[in-house]
Design an enzyme around this catalytic site. Sequence first.
Site: not given
Length: 178
Positions: A64, A111
């Site tokens: 990620c 996010e």
Amino acid sequence: MEQVILVDNEDQQIGAMEKMEAHRAGLLHRAFSVFIFNKKGDMLLQQRATQKYHSGGLWTNACCSHPRPGEETFSAAQRRLQEEMGFSTSLEKAFDFTYKVKLDNNLSEHELDHVFVGEYEGVITPDVAEVRDYCFKSVESILESMELQPHKYTAWFQIAFPRVVEWVNINAGQKVAV
């Protein structure tokens, strides 16, 4: 200095900011998470390197990160998978989700996370600066481990994992236990 792409709730870019500054301020920014399965339906987990700026030593999905300003999210996911885990494979966009959590070191994650899923069977050569350890585990054993020891997993993994399993079962014709 590494920058992240600041976005609104519809993922429209509204600016860019130095990565650590964005995490200290808790501003919404674009991110991605890559989930990799093998042919048996086991998921690739990585244990983040202990020296990472947050969530060091925790288990999470294959990789990620954040796309760079001017970089397409899909291209960034492919780039980062190669950088972190040392391999490439085709990826399919699964879904997006937004989350906000407090982390260690007075940081926050806020996010809009684009989730990609792929399959891989070959050699894995992780970057030791990014990855402490890795393994393939069955979805069932991950679920059991997360119930008994949730503190061993990253915040975003705990949110995305059940949705990824559901997506794989519906869209990939692969059945993994839930």
